[in-house]
Structures are given as C-alpha cells and as structure tokens.
Write a protein that holds these residues in place. Structure first.
Motif, mmCIF file in Angstrom:
data_model
loop_
_atom_site.group_PDB
_atom_site.id
_atom_site.type_symbol
_atom_site.label_atom_id
_atom_site.label_comp_id
_atom_site.label_asym_id
_atom_site.label_seq_id
_atom_site.Cartn_x
_atom_site.Cartn_y
_atom_site.Cartn_z
ATOM 1 N N ARG A 1 2.901 -4.580 3.418
ATOM 2 C CA ARG A 1 2.579 -3.864 2.190
ATOM 3 C C ARG A 1 3.553 -4.220 1.063
ATOM 4 O O ARG A 1 3.156 -4.275 -0.109
ATOM 5 C CB ARG A 1 2.615 -2.357 2.497
ATOM 6 C CG ARG A 1 1.994 -1.489 1.446
ATOM 7 C CD ARG A 1 0.483 -1.495 1.529
ATOM 8 N NE ARG A 1 -0.082 -0.757 0.421
ATOM 9 C CZ ARG A 1 -1.063 0.146 0.532
ATOM 10 N NH1 ARG A 1 -1.601 0.391 1.707
ATOM 11 N NH2 ARG A 1 -1.503 0.775 -0.522
ATOM 12 N N ASN B 1 -5.369 1.818 1.582
ATOM 13 C CA ASN B 1 -4.872 0.462 1.766
ATOM 14 C C ASN B 1 -4.726 -0.276 0.436
ATOM 15 O O ASN B 1 -4.220 -1.392 0.409
ATOM 16 C CB ASN B 1 -5.798 -0.328 2.688
ATOM 17 C CG ASN B 1 -5.737 0.218 4.111
ATOM 18 O OD1 ASN B 1 -4.660 0.551 4.595
ATOM 19 N ND2 ASN B 1 -6.888 0.350 4.740
ATOM 20 N N GLU C 1 2.290 -7.405 -0.472
ATOM 21 C CA GLU C 1 1.086 -7.139 -1.273
ATOM 22 C C GLU C 1 1.424 -6.500 -2.611
ATOM 23 O O GLU C 1 0.921 -6.912 -3.656
ATOM 24 C CB GLU C 1 0.159 -6.169 -0.531
ATOM 25 C CG GLU C 1 -0.787 -6.834 0.425
ATOM 26 C CD GLU C 1 -1.496 -5.774 1.263
ATOM 27 O OE1 GLU C 1 -2.000 -4.794 0.668
ATOM 28 O OE2 GLU C 1 -1.507 -5.927 2.497
ATOM 29 N N GLU C 2 2.280 -5.478 -2.560
ATOM 30 C CA GLU C 2 2.608 -4.750 -3.794
ATOM 31 C C GLU C 2 3.338 -5.663 -4.775
ATOM 32 O O GLU C 2 3.109 -5.616 -5.985
ATOM 33 C CB GLU C 2 3.472 -3.516 -3.487
ATOM 34 C CG GLU C 2 2.863 -2.523 -2.503
ATOM 35 C CD GLU C 2 1.583 -1.850 -3.011
ATOM 36 O OE1 GLU C 2 1.192 -2.073 -4.182
ATOM 37 O OE2 GLU C 2 0.950 -1.119 -2.227
#
Lengths: 469, 516
Positions: B412, B380, B415-416
């Motif tokens: 994701r 994660n 987030e990245e």
C-alpha cells in the motif's frame, strides 16, 4: 485466586493458540506451558454439543468415573481352576457358539471366523463334514453370541463351544468371574479359522489330557494371583497382548512343580509342560480374562464415560462403556498396520479381529508398550515409538494403574481407564498392538502391527452418553 | 500450469502460522496461487475462489496444501519450502509433541498456572475460556469473533469467581510487569491502567515510560466491555482491583464511547476509588466532564501526561510543530500534492490521528471513518485524505495482523506514493512483544522504492512521517528502529499526537501555499 492475589503472585501462564506468545513468555523467563491445541472433536459441532451436555453434569460424570476407576483398580483376578464351558458359562446353550467382538451373523463373518465356526461344529460333532457344518451355520442351526456377553473372552475368532475346557478366573474383590479357552499355539489353529484334522485332534488332546492335568495341578494351589503375574511381566519386557514370553515363563514356573506334585503320569506332565513351553502366547488366554474380570467390575456405573470393552469380530469394532452398561457401539473394523510375514501381502490381511483388545482397555498392550521395547521389531517400529505411544495414551485415560507400572517411565502406572470424552475431544485414539489374521480360513497369522479403533465407535458412545442426561 | 492439492489428515496448526506460511509460499518463484490452511468451510470456499479444480474433502483438523505453479519444479519447490516454513513458524521450543499437553486440564496437571492466554479461533474460544475460569484461572482472551452473548456469560462467570476475563479481542495487557500478547516493556511503577483498547493501552504505557514513570498493572477489557449488554463488568472489576492494589497510586482508564448508564458507573467507580484518576474516552465527541477526583484527557499523550503528574513525576510537554520545518517540507511539494495517506497498524492510534487530522483538514476518508460521510466505497482505493487501520477485519481476512506481517502495508505504501496527489504518508510502527521483530528493517527498502516512484515517478518529494510506539526495553531495540527510519528520510516523532499534528501542519501549509 482473586485478582488482588494474582497481583501478588508470579504469573504462570498456560498458552492456548498462537505459539509466538508462548515463545515471548519463555524468553522472559516465565513459567509457561504450551497446549498442543486442536479444535475439539475435529470441529464437529454435534460432538462438541454432546461434550457440552456432559459438562452440565460434570460432577456426576466425575463421580461415576471415580467409582468405575476405583472398581477397576481394586479388582483382583485369580486363576482358580479349569472347567467345561457348558457347566460354567452363563447362557451358553447347546448348538450355541460364542465369538469374539460385537454381535455378528454368519453372513457378515469374515473368513477366519467362519473357519473357526466350522471347526467348532466339527469338534462338537454337530456335523460330520465341513460342508454340512457350513450349511448348519448358514441356515440358522447355530446360535451365535459375543463371548463378552457371557463373561468370556477369546483371542482372534474367539470361538467357545460347550465342551471346550475354559480357565476359571475369579475377581475376589467383587466376586465376578471370567472365562477363556486354553491357547492352542501358533500356526494352523482354530482361532485363525483352521479346522483340519490336526487342529481338531489338538483340541481333543487339550480337553482330554492338558485341561484335566492343569485342573489337578491348580487344585493344589490357593489360586494363582494373575494381577501380580501381570505386574511382573511388565517388568520383564512383556506388554501383555502381543508379547507374553515372560508371562508364559512365570506361569510355567508356577505350574511345573504343581503338575509334578499332582498324581499324574510322567508322560502327561512332560507333554503338558512341552506344550506350554512351546507357545509364547500361552499366557495371553490368562491375561485376557483377567482384564475382562477387572473391567466387568466397572461395567454399569451410572454416568461413567470410561470404556469397559474394546473388541473386534473381524468385520466390526465394538465398544462398551461403563455408563451405558451392555450396549454396543460399533463401526467397521480397521486393517492392522504393521509387518507381514514373508510371503504375505496386504491383500492377505483380514480386518482387525479378536477380544484381545481387552488388554488395552485395561491399560496393557499398546498402552504398556514402553514396558516392551522388544515388541516394536515385531510390530514394525522403533523403541522410542514405544515410549511415545505409552506417553500419548495418558492423554485419553482417567488415571494411572496402581499395579501395572513401567520401569522405563520411572515406574509410572500405565494409562488406564479410557475416557470416551477425551478420545473424541482430543481426536486421540487408543493404540492397540495386535496380530494380523489371514483373510481366508485356516491360514493363520500373517503378521502383526498396530491398529486404531474407528472414531465412529467413540462418537456413537459419546452421543449415547449425552442422551442419557 | 501445474496444480497440486494435498490433504494431510490430523495436522492442525494455528491460523497465524498458516497465514504467514501461505503468504510466503505465494511469493515463491513460479507460484500463481497457494493456500496452506485448515479444512474449514471458509478455506474450502477460498479454494474455489482461487479456481482450484480438484474437489477435496477435509475437516477442521486436516491441513490443506493447495499449490498452482508454472511447472512441476515450481510446485515441488514450493512444497519443500512450505515444509521448511512450517517447521520454523509452527514449532516453537515447546518440546516434543507427545509430551505437550493436549488440553488445558492436562496442562494444569503438569504445571500450576494462574492465567490462560487464549488465542484459538473464535468459535472454539468461549468453551476454552469457560474451562479456564472453572479451573480458577484468570483469562486473557485474545481471540476475536466471540459473540456478545458468550462475552456476557463469560464475564459474569469471571466476576462471580473474582477472576479476570480480559477480552474477547484483547490484544494487550501487562500483569505484574509481564507484557502479554502485544505489549511493550515498560517500567514498573504506580500507574494502573484499565483499557478497552489494546493500542490505547500500548501508547499510554509507552508514553508513561518515556516520561520516567511506570505501570503497576495494565488490564485489558476488550473493546465491547462498555456495551450496554456487558455493562462494563471487567472495567469495573479492573478499577476495583486497582483500587485495592497497594502498588497502584493513580488509575488510568482508556475507554471507548459507552452506554450512558455504563459511563456513569465507570465515572462513579473512579470517583469513589480514593485514588486520583485519568479518564480518556477514545472517539468521543466531547461532553464528558471530570471532577475533583477524575481528570479527563483528550488524547493518549495527554492521558499519560496527566497520569505522570498525578504520580508525582514530570510530564514531558507536547512539542509544538516546528513551523520552519513544516514550511521546508511544504515548499518542496508540487502544487497537486495535497493529501495525506495514513497507513496504521494500531486501531486506536489510527482513530487518534484521524481525530487530529479532521480538526485541521476536514473530512478524512477511511474504512471506519469518524464521520460517516468519509466512508470509502472501496477500502483498497484511497481518496483525498485517507487514513486506514490495516488491522481492521476488512484487511485481515486470511492475513496476519499488520503488526506481525507488513506485506499489505508495504504494498500500500508503494501504491500511495505513486499517486501524484499524495503529499504525506503517515505511519505507526508498533514495537514490543507480539509485534514483528524488525518492522523498520521491513519498511526501509519499501520507503526507498516508494520515494523513487513518488508523484508518478517524477522523483517528487512525498513526505514520510512516522510514530514509533516503543520503549528502550522492547525486544526490537527502539533506538535502532528509529535510526533506521530516520536514515531512510522518515520524520519520526515521539508520540502519535505529535506525528499527526505535524502531518496536518504540512498539509495546511501546502494548501495555504497553493492559494498564495
């Protein structure tokens, strides 16, 4: 079809699982069918193992079922006369009473069955008061045995005592017999556990005037083709269990001229015809033993997983399967869901009761509901529900009845030959149309509705079948 | 806080439907926790994990609806929405329940069939597959979690009956021009494919289509077919079927690293097929040599190119990355932007990208890295150069596959993008039947949001690179999907290989630039 052949054929897909795969293929114009899939046997590993074990002898099971279904289909019951229970019913001794459902002792009997037992003791004159009768029944003075174990069946409490008159039904194809008492009508009657003086008087009249008169009339016939009558009643809006209006009418048309031809007092003929005419369910006590005669022909066929009896004693539900012969598979009976007559509540209802589910076992009753849309008002439902139930039952039966057909389904034969494997695997239980008895003796019918057998009966039967391998 | 658990006996629904419904319900206003699922032991555990207090009992055919929300209204609203979602998701146009067959055998009594497409839970799948084979049906077994022993038994049975047993865990096949499960709409043609990899088959068939050639048949074998215990039964039967098929002129095998004895058998079968063939072994460390009959390809694009040439067509050569464009992107990066984050939905596309990236960039971290040193301790959380297959079992527990449901990928991406060290986010967008009806439509708003948050909210210049695996015939409209992504500033490529090489180019240039 080899892989090479598949490449040269249009794909026809059966989809089990994710519905969008089905939609995608449908969108591409492919012949595709979605299976309404569920985990087999509710995901119960023991049951899946039993099903798998039976799979290992699939050919034998198939042969057994084919044979059992063939016997059931070819059986042809006729009403051939009337006699006295003690003279006809094998194994019915003195101080012995037959009852509906699987075996049961006095202490486990429900109210209506106890009432009927007391009534039958008084009727036979084995005791002079209800108290004495109860004492006799509870102290081991009476032997109880399931009617099913004596080639007999009875609605509700289903009590048969030695001096009661019984119809004689003969399966002319295989030679076996079945017996059933005469239907007393509705209201306060023995089969609902009533044992008052009026009930006993009616029973006496039935034995002394009705039965001998019918016996004489029947002697003038070649035997009455019950299978043919039952096929006709499905075309006239009956399903043969909870609705017997047309069956009774057809019987009336046959018996009336015979009664008139027989050497009988005109007043006797009048009373007999009025009695039959006043009771829509008169024919139930003929359709039930007819079904029993047909199903008994299929009993004991090795490896067969088809059900030969479903029945209730007001406490337990019992099941018999062709491949396990006379063995019972029982579990506590369910309560009937349906409509209660005005003035009664769910608290008044007795658990499911009677041998009459023999009709469903034979492809009638709930299985033939699509033939009797009018019944749904009685059991609480809609006409389309009747069609759905009949459709659904094809999922759990071996075949379709050759003789009992449903006009509304384009004369498709009713779903017949309940397969224990399919019931357990698919989690689809037979649907039974039935009456609701009051939980106390002698009050009578308090409603009608639909009931399902407990799944445990079928699971026990499946385990037992698997153990025979 | 209000909690409500309802158990509805005998209301079975498939897991994909339930997972989608669960996800949607969880996102409703005022809902803190939700589970809509069958009463499996797994789901009962999940209930505990989610801290539901009420003790319940439920079986595999009983539907559990567990909701915890702000107040009664929120819970009731979620319950209503759930029912509406169940109707949309669960009921297809497949008619009234009472008329639908409840088993394969009943279905066959209604309609002739020659193929069973099985996607029921893995514990029940072998039994259904066996029944289908016994009814002389070919089987595509989409289900996963089927034991190796069951696979061997089923494949032996299929082989003895001259039937296909594609799977288990077979996601893609094209038979007689019909895409099954996750597959693209490609031209019919002379190239036959046998593939141990679903997205491998998708990519090769899509590239063949792009180059103007077509596919005769695409047979899936499931990823374990070349395992020693299975012995390549379905791979060999597939090759044999294509050998006999008059429509097939060229045979393509997309394989995975195989037990040596099995690999030898496959190579022999191809050599002796009498038809020219291309062999692509994914994740191989090289060492496989072709011969006069068998051409070995390094990647999926090259596989398609060689097959197209053998079929007499003109392969589209790989476009080499435009150095000026690469420099343009690289020069806009800040010095700390050094890494790629690959977020894939196709397993083989992910592996292929990792192989290309690691050649240029060294170690690539992943949940399933090519080099064990790249194992992420927590999948994660990304680290340096990380490339993930979000379709991996780790990410799909209790969640639909990312090709169907883009929720996890969207989270994701955000987030990245927030990570100041991230230079490039690399994506695959898989179209075709089975996949989401509008993946670009799902991604675009998130990409816009991500750009705003990029490089720690400083409005930095994270580069989005994507490959859209699809054809003009796919139901999603390939051109529309590409256009939507391009308009959101995504650099879209025509092959997975090109997208990965372009990504590697930017990072090389950025690192080079940093040293200057």
């Amino acid at each position: 079809m080899s892989i090479r052949d598949l490449f040269a054929t249009e794909l026809a897909v059966i989809n089990l699982g994710i519905p969008s795969f089905y939609d995608d293929l449908l969108r591409q114009g492919l012949p595709v069918l979605q299976v309404d899939w569920k985990p087999p046997a509710g995901g119960d590993p023991e049951m899946v193992a039993a099903l798998e074990k039976l799979e290992t002898v699939r050919d034998k099971v198939e042969a057994g079922n084919r044979e059992a279904f063939r016997r059931l289909s070819e059986a042809h019951p006729y009403l051939e006369g009337i006699g006295t229970a003690r003279d006809l019913i094998p194994g019915l001794g003195e101080h012995m009473l037959l009852h509906a459902g699987p075996p049961i002792s006095w202490e486990h009997m429900s109210g209506p069955v106890r009432g009927a037992v007391i009534g039958a003791i008084l009727y036979e004159g084995w005791a002079q008061s209800a108290e004495d009768a109860e004492k006799m029944a509870s102290s081991g003075g009476i032997a109880f045995s399931p009617a099913h174990e004596h080639n007999a069946v009875g609605p509700m409490a289903g009590i048969v005592s030695p001096s009661m008159p019984v119809f004689i039904i003969h399966n002319r194809t295989h030679g076996n017999y079945a017996y059933c008492t005469l239907n007393e009508g509705l209201g306060k009657v023995l089969r609902f556990g009533a044992f008052g003086a009026d009930v006993l008087e009616r029973l006496k009249w039935m034995a002394e005037e009705l039965a001998p008169a019918l016996k004489k009339a029947l002697e003038l016939s070649e035997g009455i083709d019950l299978k043919g009558l039952m096929a006709q009643m499905l075309h006239m809006g009956d399903e043969g269990h909870n609705r017997n209006k047309s069956g009774t009418s057809l019987f009336f048309r046959i018996i009336a001229p015979l009664l008139l031809k027989a050497d009988l007092e005109p007043q006797t003929v009048r009373r007999c015809l009025e009695f039959i005419d006043s009771n829509d369910h008169f024919f139930l006590n003929l359709s039930m033993p007819a079904c029993k005669a047909m199903l008994d022909a299929a009993a004991g066929v090795e490896y067969s997983t088809l059900v030969t009896a479903m029945t209730r004693n007001g406490t337990d539900f019992g099941l018999r399967v062709a491949g396990t012969g006379s063995r019972w598979f029982t579990a506590p009976a369910n309560y009937v869901e349906g409509l209660l007559f005005p003035g009664f509540t769910a608290q008044d209802a007795n658990p499911d009761l009677g041998d009459s589910a023999i009709t469903e076992t034979c492809g009638l009753g709930g299985f033939a509901m699509a033939a009797a849309p009018a019944i749904v008002q009685f059991v609480g439902g809609t006409a389309s529900m009747a069609l759905e139930f009949s459709h659904l039952m094809y999922q759990i039966t071996y075949g379709e009845n050759a003789v009992f057909t449903i006009p509304a389904l384009n004369f498709r034969g009713t779903a017949t030959g309940i397969d224990v494997r399919q019931v357990v695997e698919l989690g689809v239980l037979p649907v039974i149309n039935t009456g609701i008895a009051h939980r106390e003796a002698g009050v009578g019918q308090v409603g009608a509705g639909l009931v399902r057998p407990p799944m445990a009966c079928f699971e026990k039967a499946l385990s037992a079948l698997a153990e025979t391998i | 806080m209000k909690e409500k658990i309802i158990v509805q006996a005998n209301r079975y629904a498939d897991s994909v439907t339930l997972m989608l419904v669960s996800q949607r319900v969880q996102q409703l206003p005022g809902i803190e926790a939700a589970l809509v699922g069958m009463g499996s032991p797994l789901n009962l555990d999940v209930l505990q994990t989610l801290d539901f207090q009420e003790e319940i009992s439920a079986g595999a055919n009983d539907l559990i609806i567990a909701l915890r929300g702000r107040d009664d209204d929120a819970v009731q609203n979620a319950l209503d929405q759930m029912e509406a979602l169940m109707r949309v998701q669960g009921t297809s146009s497949s008619g009234q329940a009472e008329e639908r067959p409840k088993s394969l055998v009943q279905a066959l009594a209604k309609q002739k069939g020659n193929l069973a497409l099985i996607s029921v839970p893995g514990v029940y799948a072998p039994r259904e597959a066996r029944k289908a084979l016994e009814q002389n049906l070919h089987v595509m077994l989409f289900s996963d979690n089927v034991s190796l022993a069951d696979e061997v038994e089923l494949k032996k049975l299929a082989h003895s009956r001259e039937l296909l047993l594609m799977g288990p865990d077979c996601g893609t096949a094209i038979l007689n021009g019909v895409p099954l499960a996750f597959a693209n709409v490609v031209r019919r043609g002379v190239i036959g494919i046998v593939a141990a990899s679903g997205t491998g088959a998708q990519e090769v068939s899509v590239q063949i289509d792009r180059m103007g050639q077509g596919v005769s048949q695409a047979i899936g074998t499931g990823g374990r077919d070349l395992h020693e215990a299975v012995g390549g039964i379905m791979m060999l039967d597939g090759i044999e079927a294509l050998r006999q098929d008059p429509e097939t002129k060229v045979i393509v095998v997309v394989s995975k690293p195989a037990a040596p004895a099995v690999a030898a058998k496959v190579l022999r079968a191809l050599s002796e097929s009498g038809k020219p063939s291309v062999l692509c072994v994914i994740e191989s460390k090289g060492g496989i040599r072709g011969n006069a009959e068998v051409t070995v390809a390094r990647n999926l694009l090259e596989t398609a190119q060689k097959a197209v040439q053998l079929a007499g067509g003109a392969a589209i050569p790989q476009k080499s990355a435009d150095q000026a464009e690469i420099y343009g992107f690289a020069s806009a990066l800040r010095p700390e932007q050094k890494y790629v984050r690959g977020l894939f939905s196709g397993g083989t596309l992910c592996d292929e990208a990792m192989a290309i990236l690691s050649e240029k960039l060294g170690l690539i971290y992943s949940y399933g890295p090519l080099d064990p040193a790249g194992q992420l301790p927590d999948p994660n959380k990304s680290f340096q150069n990380t490339v993930l297959d979000l379709g991996d079992d780790f990410f799909t527990v209790g969640r639909p596959h990312p090709m169907i449901d883009l929720t996890l990928r969207k989270q994701r991406i955000i987030e990245e993008a927030k990570d100041p060290e991230v230079a490039v986010i690399l994506l695959d967008v898989v179209l075709g039947y089975g996949a989401h009806p509008d993946p670009a439509g799902e991604l675009v708003p998130v990409l816009v949001e991500a750009r705003g948050k990029a490089a720690g909210g400083s409005g930095g210049s994270v580069v989005f690179v994507a490959y859209v695996c699809g054809t003009a015939g796919d139901p999603q409209d390939y051109n529309k999907q590409v256009k939507a992504l391009q308009e959101a500033g995504v650099r879209v490529f025509a092959s997975n290989v090109e997208a990965a090489e372009f990504t590697a180019g930017i990072l090389e240039a950025a690192q080079g630039g940093g040293q200057r």
